[in-house]
Design an enzyme around this catalytic site. Structure first.
Site, PDB file in Angstrom:
ATOM      1  N   PHE A 173      -4.975   5.659   1.335  1.00  0.00           N
ATOM      2  CA  PHE A 173      -3.603   5.748   0.838  1.00  0.00           C
ATOM      3  C   PHE A 173      -3.438   7.115   0.175  1.00  0.00           C
ATOM      4  O   PHE A 173      -4.244   7.498  -0.675  1.00  0.00           O
ATOM      5  CB  PHE A 173      -3.385   4.617  -0.177  1.00  0.00           C
ATOM      6  CG  PHE A 173      -1.956   4.366  -0.536  1.00  0.00           C
ATOM      7  CD1 PHE A 173      -1.250   3.339   0.071  1.00  0.00           C
ATOM      8  CD2 PHE A 173      -1.321   5.139  -1.495  1.00  0.00           C
ATOM      9  CE1 PHE A 173       0.072   3.091  -0.266  1.00  0.00           C
ATOM     10  CE2 PHE A 173       0.002   4.894  -1.827  1.00  0.00           C
ATOM     11  CZ  PHE A 173       0.705   3.872  -1.218  1.00  0.00           C
ATOM     12  N   ASP A 194     -10.977   0.999  -4.666  1.00  0.00           N
ATOM     13  CA  ASP A 194      -9.562   0.662  -4.864  1.00  0.00           C
ATOM     14  C   ASP A 194      -9.321  -0.674  -4.158  1.00  0.00           C
ATOM     15  O   ASP A 194      -9.515  -0.794  -2.946  1.00  0.00           O
ATOM     16  CB  ASP A 194      -8.675   1.772  -4.275  1.00  0.00           C
ATOM     17  CG  ASP A 194      -7.200   1.546  -4.608  1.00  0.00           C
ATOM     18  OD1 ASP A 194      -6.803   0.380  -4.787  1.00  0.00           O
ATOM     19  OD2 ASP A 194      -6.453   2.543  -4.678  1.00  0.00           O
ATOM     20  N   TYR A 213       1.265  -5.765  -8.119  1.00  0.00           N
ATOM     21  CA  TYR A 213       2.579  -6.091  -7.518  1.00  0.00           C
ATOM     22  C   TYR A 213       2.496  -6.427  -6.031  1.00  0.00           C
ATOM     23  O   TYR A 213       3.497  -6.734  -5.415  1.00  0.00           O
ATOM     24  CB  TYR A 213       3.592  -4.965  -7.759  1.00  0.00           C
ATOM     25  CG  TYR A 213       3.186  -3.581  -7.307  1.00  0.00           C
ATOM     26  CD1 TYR A 213       3.161  -3.239  -5.966  1.00  0.00           C
ATOM     27  CD2 TYR A 213       2.857  -2.604  -8.238  1.00  0.00           C
ATOM     28  CE1 TYR A 213       2.800  -1.971  -5.552  1.00  0.00           C
ATOM     29  CE2 TYR A 213       2.490  -1.325  -7.843  1.00  0.00           C
ATOM     30  CZ  TYR A 213       2.463  -1.012  -6.498  1.00  0.00           C
ATOM     31  OH  TYR A 213       2.112   0.245  -6.098  1.00  0.00           O
ATOM     32  N   LYS A 214       1.293  -6.348  -5.454  1.00  0.00           N
ATOM     33  CA  LYS A 214       1.139  -6.693  -4.036  1.00  0.00           C
ATOM     34  C   LYS A 214       0.766  -8.176  -3.943  1.00  0.00           C
ATOM     35  O   LYS A 214       1.575  -9.028  -4.275  1.00  0.00           O
ATOM     36  CB  LYS A 214       0.119  -5.762  -3.396  1.00  0.00           C
ATOM     37  CG  LYS A 214       0.655  -4.316  -3.341  1.00  0.00           C
ATOM     38  CD  LYS A 214      -0.357  -3.301  -2.884  1.00  0.00           C
ATOM     39  CE  LYS A 214       0.304  -1.918  -2.811  1.00  0.00           C
ATOM     40  NZ  LYS A 214      -0.667  -0.827  -2.767  1.00  0.00           N
ATOM     41  N   ARG A 227       3.773  -3.275  10.211  1.00  0.00           N
ATOM     42  CA  ARG A 227       2.784  -3.930   9.364  1.00  0.00           C
ATOM     43  C   ARG A 227       3.297  -5.316   8.963  1.00  0.00           C
ATOM     44  O   ARG A 227       4.430  -5.447   8.492  1.00  0.00           O
ATOM     45  CB  ARG A 227       2.628  -3.057   8.120  1.00  0.00           C
ATOM     46  CG  ARG A 227       1.344  -3.186   7.395  1.00  0.00           C
ATOM     47  CD  ARG A 227       1.193  -2.023   6.444  1.00  0.00           C
ATOM     48  NE  ARG A 227       2.232  -1.985   5.408  1.00  0.00           N
ATOM     49  CZ  ARG A 227       2.003  -1.599   4.158  1.00  0.00           C
ATOM     50  NH1 ARG A 227       0.807  -1.258   3.770  1.00  0.00           N
ATOM     51  NH2 ARG A 227       2.987  -1.552   3.275  1.00  0.00           N
TER      52      ARG A 227
HETATM   53  C1  LIG Z   1      -0.248   0.459  -3.205  1.00  0.00           C
HETATM   54  C2  LIG Z   1      -1.358   1.407  -3.397  1.00  0.00           C
HETATM   55  C3  LIG Z   1      -1.340   2.318  -4.453  1.00  0.00           C
HETATM   56  C4  LIG Z   1      -0.149   2.413  -5.344  1.00  0.00           C
HETATM   57  O1  LIG Z   1      -0.376   3.207  -6.454  1.00  0.00           O
HETATM   58  P1  LIG Z   1       0.696   3.279  -7.621  1.00  0.00           P
HETATM   59  O2  LIG Z   1       0.139   4.234  -8.552  1.00  0.00           O
HETATM   60  O3  LIG Z   1       0.805   1.867  -8.181  1.00  0.00           O
HETATM   61  O4  LIG Z   1       2.010   3.682  -7.054  1.00  0.00           O
HETATM   62  C5  LIG Z   1      -2.447   3.138  -4.616  1.00  0.00           C
HETATM   63  N1  LIG Z   1      -3.500   3.076  -3.792  1.00  0.00           N
HETATM   64  C6  LIG Z   1      -3.542   2.208  -2.767  1.00  0.00           C
HETATM   65  C7  LIG Z   1      -4.738   2.160  -1.880  1.00  0.00           C
HETATM   66  C8  LIG Z   1      -2.464   1.359  -2.530  1.00  0.00           C
HETATM   67  O5  LIG Z   1      -2.488   0.512  -1.506  1.00  0.00           O
END
Ligand SMILES: *Cc1c(COP(=O)(O)O)cnc(C)c1O
Length: 418
Positions: free
Chosen positions: A133, A205, A230-231, A379
């Site tokens: 990401f 992560d 939040y996921k 997705r």
């Molecule tokens: C959703 C996601 C994020 C989101 O990061 P925020 O700082 O909360 O915006 C970060 N890393 C990964 C791998 C994600 O899937």
């Protein structure tokens, strides 16, 4: 091509599903099949009353007393303890705070600091995947550059390249456990073992893993971990993230974001920073209390089941979706990018289509909500707490109809959020 699987068979499967009662704990609008809980979880019904109580009573009536009387001050740790069993962490090792990006920055900084003070001094590389990401890579590159000590981020292009990239210069292996685009799931224990054998630390992560797949950070001997609420954890839009620091690393845990919430005596208002003991070191400043409070409503639902039960249904849902798409949409240019092998799959199924964005917009217009990620990827996230087998059947029937009739606008412009 068609399939022998009928909608009635899916309905019958729902009737036997032990997780079926939990769907009632979520509020989803009628006519919607929600396959985007991997991006923004659905709303637990309890969140509305909780928000009302925090705003009207705790804030409105009790005012500043609520930092003590409503437990606002302790909330990052209390929620962290409640989240801990879902990721194989122990009491006092997790706080819910800040964003995933910020928590990753803290974890990486702490990992580099640990290495610099031990036999890993001199190691300068953070290894991660190019397909990670983007914010994870941005944060790592930002930290590496600001340190101005020759640190750099090394991006690998395939899972097979990871072992060789974790070489004598590698300080930290930083990976996202389940890939946000493809749903590929790494073998956390074996990659962590490899990192340690090479003298590197492993930072994970869990943004697409927490609440989606069973996790055991201690069994994997991971060094640090971060993730989203939040996921799959259904904490609400923009809800604070979490960070895990195992007890064995807490005494040496240090990062540059030394805000007052990680001070040993925050209300002494003294000059000079002195870090507190324990997981409080991962905090920085004041948290968004209203948003943080709602995270608890999402976590509560998980306490009514087990990650093993969630995983069993998750694999059954993704298997069914893949089988139905491949059987009924066979003539269309769809390509599965999610692993078929269960051990390598998260809780989503992604398909490429040359007009993926437009097809997804047509699906959304018909009540099937997934999302789109570059390049060409549609997705679909599967959330066993509130997604049924009949939902899967209906979603694929609508996809097939859209594709068969070519009922999408290939020239559609992208919205700001895809
Ligand atoms: C959703 C996601 C994020 C989101 O990061 P925020 O700082 O909360 O915006 C970060 N890393 C990964 C791998 C994600 O899937």
């Amino acid at each position: 091509m068609t399939t022998h699987i009928t909608r009635d068979a899916c309905v019958a499967r729902d009737e036997r599903d032990p997780l079926r009662p939990l769907r009632k704990r979520f509020d989803l609008p009628p006519g919607v099949i929600y396959l985007d809980g991997n991006s923004l979880g659905a709303r637990p019904k309890a969140a509305l009353a909780r928000a009302q109580d925090v705003v009207a009573r705790e804030w409105g009536h009790d005012l500043i007393k609520s930092w003590n009387t409503a437990g606002w001050f302790d909330m990052p740790k209390r929620l962290g303890n409640r989240l801990a069993p879902l990721i194989g962490a122990r009491d006092g090792e997790v706080v819910v705070t800040d964003t995933t990006s910020l928590n990753l920055f803290k974890a990486l900084a702490a990992a580099l600091h640990l290495q610099a003070g031990g036999p890993g001094a001199g190691r300068r590389t953070i290894v991660t995947e190019r397909s990670n990401f983007p914010t994870d890579i941005y944060m790592a590159e930002g930290l590496a550059q600001w340190l101005q000590q020759g640190y750099r981020v090394r991006l690998v292009d395939s899972v097979e390249e990871i072992p060789a990239a974790v070489d004598a210069d590698c300080a930290v292996l930083m990976l996202t456990h389940v890939n946000y685009r493809t749903g590929y799931q790494h073998d956390m224990a074996s990659l962590t073992r490899h990192a340690h054998a090479s003298g590197a630390l492993a930072v994970w992560d869990l943004a697409h893993s927490a609440g989606a797949v069973p996790l055991d950070l201690h069994a994997a001997e991971a060094d640090f971990a971060v993730g989203c609420t939040y996921k799959y954890l259904n904490g609400g839009p923009g809800a604070p993230a979490f960070i895990w620091v195992p007890q064995r690393h807490q005494a040496a845990f240090a990062h540059p974001l030394t805000g007052w919430w990680s001070h040993a005596k925050p209300f002494a208002m003294s000059h000079g920073f002195a870090a507190c003991e324990g997981i409080g070191r991962a905090l920085c400043g004041t948290q968004p209390v209203v948003s943080l409070a709602l995270v608890e409503c999402g976590l509560e639902v998980f306490e009514a089941t087990t990650m093993a039960a969630i995983r069993e249904k998750s694999l059954a849902l993704t298997d069914l979706f893949i089988e139905l798409v491949e059987a009924t949409c066979a003539g269309h240019p769809l390509g599965l990018v999610t692993p078929r092998e269960h051990a390598r799959r998260g809780s989503q199924a992604s398909f490429t289509h040359p007009h993926g964005y437009a097809v997804m917009q047509a699906l959304i217009a018909r009540g099937v909500i997934g999302d789109y990620r570059e390049p060409e990827i549609m997705r679909f996230g599967f959330t066993p707490l509130y997604t049924s087998f009949a939902d899967v059947w209906d979603a694929v029937a609508i996809l097939k109809d859209i594709l068969d009739r070519g009922a999408f606008d290939a020239a559609l412009e992208r919205s700001a959020v895809t």
